[in-house]
Design a protein around this motif. Structure first.
Motif, mmCIF file in Angstrom:
data_model
loop_
_atom_site.group_PDB
_atom_site.id
_atom_site.type_symbol
_atom_site.label_atom_id
_atom_site.label_comp_id
_atom_site.label_asym_id
_atom_site.label_seq_id
_atom_site.Cartn_x
_atom_site.Cartn_y
_atom_site.Cartn_z
ATOM 1 N N CYS A 187 -0.940 -3.532 12.197
ATOM 2 C CA CYS A 187 -1.935 -3.895 11.196
ATOM 3 C C CYS A 187 -1.258 -3.775 9.836
ATOM 4 O O CYS A 187 -0.434 -2.872 9.618
ATOM 5 C CB CYS A 187 -3.130 -2.949 11.288
ATOM 6 S SG CYS A 187 -4.531 -3.448 10.273
ATOM 7 N N ASP A 188 -1.570 -4.670 8.912
ATOM 8 C CA ASP A 188 -0.902 -4.689 7.614
ATOM 9 C C ASP A 188 -1.401 -3.534 6.750
ATOM 10 O O ASP A 188 -2.473 -3.600 6.144
ATOM 11 C CB ASP A 188 -1.152 -6.028 6.919
ATOM 12 C CG ASP A 188 -0.190 -6.283 5.767
ATOM 13 O OD1 ASP A 188 0.139 -5.299 5.057
ATOM 14 O OD2 ASP A 188 0.220 -7.429 5.567
ATOM 15 N N ASP A 189 -0.620 -2.454 6.703
ATOM 16 C CA ASP A 189 -1.016 -1.262 5.962
ATOM 17 C C ASP A 189 -1.157 -1.528 4.472
ATOM 18 O O ASP A 189 -2.022 -0.949 3.804
ATOM 19 C CB ASP A 189 0.006 -0.142 6.185
ATOM 20 C CG ASP A 189 0.028 0.356 7.616
ATOM 21 O OD1 ASP A 189 -1.032 0.787 8.097
ATOM 22 O OD2 ASP A 189 1.091 0.299 8.255
ATOM 23 N N ALA A 190 -0.302 -2.392 3.930
ATOM 24 C CA ALA A 190 -0.364 -2.687 2.502
ATOM 25 C C ALA A 190 -1.674 -3.370 2.142
ATOM 26 O O ALA A 190 -2.343 -3.003 1.167
ATOM 27 C CB ALA A 190 0.822 -3.561 2.093
ATOM 28 N N VAL A 191 -2.066 -4.355 2.933
ATOM 29 C CA VAL A 191 -3.330 -5.050 2.683
ATOM 30 C C VAL A 191 -4.502 -4.091 2.818
ATOM 31 O O VAL A 191 -5.455 -4.122 2.028
ATOM 32 C CB VAL A 191 -3.485 -6.247 3.640
ATOM 33 C CG1 VAL A 191 -4.890 -6.854 3.535
ATOM 34 C CG2 VAL A 191 -2.438 -7.305 3.338
ATOM 35 N N ALA A 192 -4.441 -3.210 3.810
ATOM 36 C CA ALA A 192 -5.523 -2.242 4.026
ATOM 37 C C ALA A 192 -5.706 -1.343 2.799
ATOM 38 O O ALA A 192 -6.830 -1.107 2.347
ATOM 39 C CB ALA A 192 -5.224 -1.391 5.259
ATOM 40 N N ALA A 193 -4.601 -0.834 2.268
ATOM 41 C CA ALA A 193 -4.677 0.045 1.097
ATOM 42 C C ALA A 193 -5.223 -0.699 -0.110
ATOM 43 O O ALA A 193 -6.039 -0.165 -0.882
ATOM 44 C CB ALA A 193 -3.299 0.617 0.799
ATOM 45 N N ARG A 251 3.615 3.500 3.951
ATOM 46 C CA ARG A 251 3.315 2.123 3.540
ATOM 47 C C ARG A 251 1.997 2.051 2.773
ATOM 48 O O ARG A 251 1.898 1.371 1.749
ATOM 49 C CB ARG A 251 3.229 1.225 4.774
ATOM 50 C CG ARG A 251 4.547 0.913 5.427
ATOM 51 C CD ARG A 251 4.302 -0.098 6.540
ATOM 52 N NE ARG A 251 5.518 -0.519 7.180
ATOM 53 C CZ ARG A 251 5.588 -1.467 8.104
ATOM 54 N NH1 ARG A 251 4.479 -2.085 8.485
ATOM 55 N NH2 ARG A 251 6.729 -1.805 8.654
ATOM 56 N N LYS A 252 1.006 2.736 3.289
ATOM 57 C CA LYS A 252 -0.290 2.731 2.608
ATOM 58 C C LYS A 252 -0.172 3.305 1.198
ATOM 59 O O LYS A 252 -0.725 2.755 0.245
ATOM 60 C CB LYS A 252 -1.314 3.536 3.424
ATOM 61 C CG LYS A 252 -1.751 2.892 4.734
ATOM 62 C CD LYS A 252 -2.753 3.771 5.451
ATOM 63 C CE LYS A 252 -3.293 3.122 6.725
ATOM 64 N NZ LYS A 252 -2.291 3.062 7.802
ATOM 65 N N LEU A 253 0.542 4.411 1.069
ATOM 66 C CA LEU A 253 0.680 5.057 -0.233
ATOM 67 C C LEU A 253 1.431 4.168 -1.215
ATOM 68 O O LEU A 253 1.029 4.048 -2.385
ATOM 69 C CB LEU A 253 1.410 6.397 -0.076
ATOM 70 C CG LEU A 253 1.646 7.180 -1.370
ATOM 71 C CD1 LEU A 253 0.336 7.468 -2.090
ATOM 72 C CD2 LEU A 253 2.400 8.471 -1.074
ATOM 73 N N ALA A 254 2.510 3.533 -0.756
ATOM 74 C CA ALA A 254 3.283 2.655 -1.644
ATOM 75 C C ALA A 254 2.424 1.499 -2.147
ATOM 76 O O ALA A 254 2.432 1.177 -3.345
ATOM 77 C CB ALA A 254 4.521 2.137 -0.921
ATOM 78 N N ALA A 262 -0.912 -1.077 -6.331
ATOM 79 C CA ALA A 262 -2.176 -1.735 -6.691
ATOM 80 C C ALA A 262 -2.884 -0.979 -7.813
ATOM 81 O O ALA A 262 -3.471 -1.589 -8.711
ATOM 82 C CB ALA A 262 -3.077 -1.834 -5.464
ATOM 83 N N ALA A 263 -2.825 0.348 -7.772
ATOM 84 C CA ALA A 263 -3.444 1.149 -8.828
ATOM 85 C C ALA A 263 -2.764 0.903 -10.166
ATOM 86 O O ALA A 263 -3.428 0.785 -11.211
ATOM 87 C CB ALA A 263 -3.379 2.626 -8.464
#
Length: 348
Positions: free
Chosen positions: A174-180, A209-212, A217-218
């Motif tokens: 699952c795309d962790d970047a998109v999820a974050a 990945r999610k944190l990056a 995005a932030a």
């Protein structure tokens, strides 16, 4: 006399084995005997079913048949307490059965059989392949030697979700970047500016990945994410509660979690502080595992497309088992934000 007794025990053991395998497959004992003795007159599908039953029941194959891999596939999971893993097991088990394979479920337990131990057991059973859904491959600091063994044996293997980069196995994620990004966009649209994260251990690749992606995005949105707004924990309700308590003390109003159990632990942490979800703190989970629409409040979460991911993993494995090469490039599946009652406008 002793030789006669030994022969009788051997005969009785063989008869019992023939009967048990025959019942398992639904054929006659004579058919099982023909397969075990390499006699003609048995269809290939029946022959494969008999050999698979032999493996499943734990009987040793005849010497002349040991070189062939069984129609068994190992499904190696880190746990069954998180409902996302039984869901993956059910989907992949059904998909394997439809392609003529028998899944062998291997679940690690604290102080019990390790992932490396399971790999040795599966290799000893001459399995056709292995699918891992969560494991040491997702931890940068863990030992990966048992994966090297699979590579050496050229055993078809597929990994579900993000892994360390140097293993070279096909991956379905699952795309962790998109999820974050989806989670942060949702909370900022509700006016939240103090948004933190509760993630897995620091070496957990999907969490990294999610944190990056979350931090990037932030920054684009003009928001800071100080290190003290990011908590790391083991993937459990208790871990989520401990990590979230520290974030709440630092004044965050929104918390994005790397799993639904972590999110439920976060909800508990908010309540233990005498606060409410979502009035004081909004919470977002990850997976949309079973019953997240039945929690109090129903959990806003990121849904993994586990049906598509599980079937893709099995398809990739089957292609390898049939002798074709597959790319080691990661297949990324789009997640979906499911908005429920655990998120609301930021408190004023």
């Amino acid at each position: 006399m002793y030789a006669a007794c030994a022969n009788l025990r051997h005969y009785c053991g063989m008869t019992r084995r023939l009967a048990e395998v025959a019942r398992k497959v639904g054929v006659s004992e004579a058919t099982v005997s023909r397969v075990l003795n390499g006699k003609p007159g048995v269809s290939e599908s029946t022959r494969a079913a008999v050999l698979t039953a032999l493996d499943v029941l734990g009987y040793e194959r005849p010497t002349q048949l040991r070189g062939e891999r069984a129609r068994l596939v190992g499904l190696v999971l880190p746990e069954l307490q998180n409902p996302i893993f039984p869901a993956f097991a059910e989907i992949m088990g059904n998909a394997l059965a439809q392609q003529g394979f028998t899944p062998v479920l291997c679940t690690r337990t604290a102080g019990g059989v390790s992932e490396a131990d399971y790999v040795e057991l599966l290799l000893a059973q001459q399995v056709s392949g292995v699918v891992f859904a969560g494991g040491a491959y997702a931890q940068a600091d863990a030992s990966h030697e048992h994966y090297r063994l699979l590579i050496e044996r050229q055993l078809p293997t597929v990994l579900v979700n993000a892994a360390v980069e140097d293993l070279g196995f096909p991956r379905v994620s699952c795309d962790d970047a998109v999820a974050a990004e989806q989670a942060l966009t949702h909370l900022t649209s509700l006016g939240h500016e103090r948004v933190g994260m509760v993630l897995g251990p620091p070496d957990h690749v999907p969490s990294r990945r999610k944190l990056a992606a979350f931090t990037a995005a932030a920054a684009k949105a003009g928001l800071d994410v100080p290190a003290e707004w990011v908590g790391h924990a083991m993937f459990s309700l208790e871990g989520g509660q401990a990590a979230a308590t520290r974030l709440i003390e630092r004044g965050v109003t929104g918390i994005v979690c790397a799993s639904d159990p972590l999110a439920l632990g976060t909800v508990r942490a908010v309540r233990r502080r005498g606060m409410a979800v979502p009035k004081d703190v909004s919470v977002i989970g990850y997976d949309d595992s079973a019953f997240m629409n039945c929690t109090d409040p129903p959990l806003t979460t990121i849904r993994q497309p586990i049906e598509a991911m599980g079937r893709a993993a099995v398809d990739l494995l089957a292609v390898q088992i049939n002798g074709a090469e597959v790319s080691s490039e990661e297949l990324l599946y789009e997640p979906e934000l499911v908005v429920r009652a655990s998120t609301a406008p930021a408190p004023r």
